[in-house]
Enzyme design. Sequence first.
Site, PDB file in Angstrom:
ATOM      1  N   GLU A   1       0.835  -1.179   0.030  1.00  0.00           N
ATOM      2  CA  GLU A   1      -0.029   0.026   0.168  1.00  0.00           C
ATOM      3  C   GLU A   1       0.864   1.205   0.088  1.00  0.00           C
ATOM      4  OE1 GLU A   1      -3.636  -1.876   2.846  1.00  0.00           O
ATOM      5  OE2 GLU A   1      -2.714   0.365   3.172  1.00  0.00           O
TER       6      GLU A   1
ATOM      7  N   CYS B   1      -3.523   1.788   8.495  1.00  0.00           N
ATOM      8  CA  CYS B   1      -2.242   1.173   8.045  1.00  0.00           C
ATOM      9  C   CYS B   1      -2.792  -0.402   7.619  1.00  0.00           C
ATOM     10  CB  CYS B   1      -1.179   0.990   8.862  1.00  0.00           C
ATOM     11  SG  CYS B   1      -0.934   2.602   9.541  1.00  0.00           S
TER      12      CYS B   1
HETATM   13  N1  SAH Z   1       6.777   0.011  11.928  1.00  0.00           N
HETATM   14  C1  SAH Z   1       7.073   1.585  11.979  1.00  0.00           C
HETATM   15  C2  SAH Z   1       6.192   2.065  10.602  1.00  0.00           C
HETATM   16  C3  SAH Z   1       4.746   1.694  10.315  1.00  0.00           C
HETATM   17  S1  SAH Z   1       3.423   2.100  11.391  1.00  0.00           S
HETATM   18  C4  SAH Z   1       6.256   2.158  13.154  1.00  0.00           C
HETATM   19  O1  SAH Z   1       6.000   1.347  14.124  1.00  0.00           O
HETATM   20  O2  SAH Z   1       6.428   3.297  13.297  1.00  0.00           O
HETATM   21  C5  SAH Z   1       3.270   3.826  11.096  1.00  0.00           C
HETATM   22  C6  SAH Z   1       2.666   4.629  12.291  1.00  0.00           C
HETATM   23  O3  SAH Z   1       0.938   4.055  12.442  1.00  0.00           O
HETATM   24  C7  SAH Z   1       2.860   3.833  13.503  1.00  0.00           C
HETATM   25  O4  SAH Z   1       2.936   4.993  14.708  1.00  0.00           O
HETATM   26  C8  SAH Z   1       1.929   3.078  14.053  1.00  0.00           C
HETATM   27  O5  SAH Z   1       1.949   2.684  15.473  1.00  0.00           O
HETATM   28  C9  SAH Z   1       0.797   3.802  13.582  1.00  0.00           C
HETATM   29  N2  SAH Z   1      -0.405   2.970  13.248  1.00  0.00           N
HETATM   30  C10 SAH Z   1      -0.743   1.696  13.097  1.00  0.00           C
HETATM   31  N3  SAH Z   1      -2.215   1.271  13.340  1.00  0.00           N
HETATM   32  C11 SAH Z   1      -2.692   2.266  13.269  1.00  0.00           C
HETATM   33  C12 SAH Z   1      -4.175   2.616  13.451  1.00  0.00           C
HETATM   34  N4  SAH Z   1      -5.124   1.727  13.336  1.00  0.00           N
HETATM   35  N5  SAH Z   1      -4.607   4.035  13.945  1.00  0.00           N
HETATM   36  C13 SAH Z   1      -3.772   4.724  14.012  1.00  0.00           C
HETATM   37  N6  SAH Z   1      -2.474   4.510  13.612  1.00  0.00           N
HETATM   38  C14 SAH Z   1      -1.990   3.328  13.479  1.00  0.00           C
END
Ligand code: SAH
Length: 348
Positions: free
Chosen positions: A91, A335
């Site tokens: 994505e 995500c």
């Molecule tokens: N692995 C990396 C990058 C990918 S996640 C990391 O953990 O930073 C990117 C961001 O989106 C992270 O801060 C993650 O915690 C957040 N994220 C994941 N799922 C989410 C959701 N359902 N709602 C809001 N933010 C989310």
Amino acid sequence: MKPSIYGLTYLELETWCLTHGFKAYHAKNTFRWLYKKRVSSFDMMSDLSLALRQAYDEHFHMEGLVEIDKQVSSDGTRKYLLQLDDQSMVETVLMVQPYGYSVCISSQIGCNMGCAFCASGLIKKSRDVRADEMVRQLMHVQKDLDHDEKRVSHMVVMGIGEPFDNYDHVMNTIRILNHDLGLAIGSRHMTVSTCGIPQGIRKFANEPFQVNLAISLHAPNDELRSSIMPINRAYPLKELMSAMNDYFKVSNRKVTYEYILLKDVNDSVAHAKELAALIRGQHVYVNLIPYNKVEEQPFEQVSSKQAQLFFETLRKSGITATLRMEHGADIDAACGQLRSKKLKGCQI
Ligand code: SAH
């Protein structure tokens, strides 16, 4: 299959030219054709000799990624489901920001970090995304924006995957995109987000470029963080904070702590005070993120009143924070949602 030419850094392309009987300056013309003129075949690189074009064709391909799906939100967010050469899917998201066009790329196919609130972790990692595949995610969006004569100005590695679990490919991607003859995205306009892997943070601090770092913190103590982010069991907050202190010694960049507000989990005034105490004195700001509901998961979004209270508590404790707006709330913006729906055979 031949490798993609989009995976080569400028230096690598220069070296390739020299070792194949061409001149180093040919890399310059080639980068210009690839990233400035954005042609779709070696044949179109009309000021390169036929011999060089044939040599490229023999050793590389320059295919783009295949668009499987594209959703456009009323706020301008565009979400792409893109297919790689081996049929895996990633994505990529374009967000329209007041300061420009920002693209969020995926760094792995699936993710092994297993964060309890994240849709990406529902599907385990099958492999890393290579540099050429990350560059081609950007190129796909840039070519789409070319129709509107707009340019991608910012890039965030915040899509599916953990970038510090795919360190070298992510760094090469940054080198390629940052190059003046590449898409020339400024290093200060790029951000890498990690769940908090200390070795990655220390290595990143010593990179010569000024790319921003974001840490997914999401909880102010070990018990809570370990319960929603398994990585915290391997690297508890003490180790994460020690890596951050090392980062601050080397880099003068301001770091972002990402904090998703999860209703009745990490959103109380006491949590805000604990968070402030944990990070007080660091050169950081906290990005408070509204939770994007994922069907399979038990979490709920906080009310805007509670979010405001959390924000104010941080502010009164001397911590700079922002309450992030939601992007693409009317499409599958969380995500990994689009990809996981497609893989489950849902209608999208
Ligand atoms: N692995 C990396 C990058 C990918 S996640 C990391 O953990 O930073 C990117 C961001 O989106 C992270 O801060 C993650 O915690 C957040 N994220 C994941 N799922 C989410 C959701 N359902 N709602 C809001 N933010 C989310």
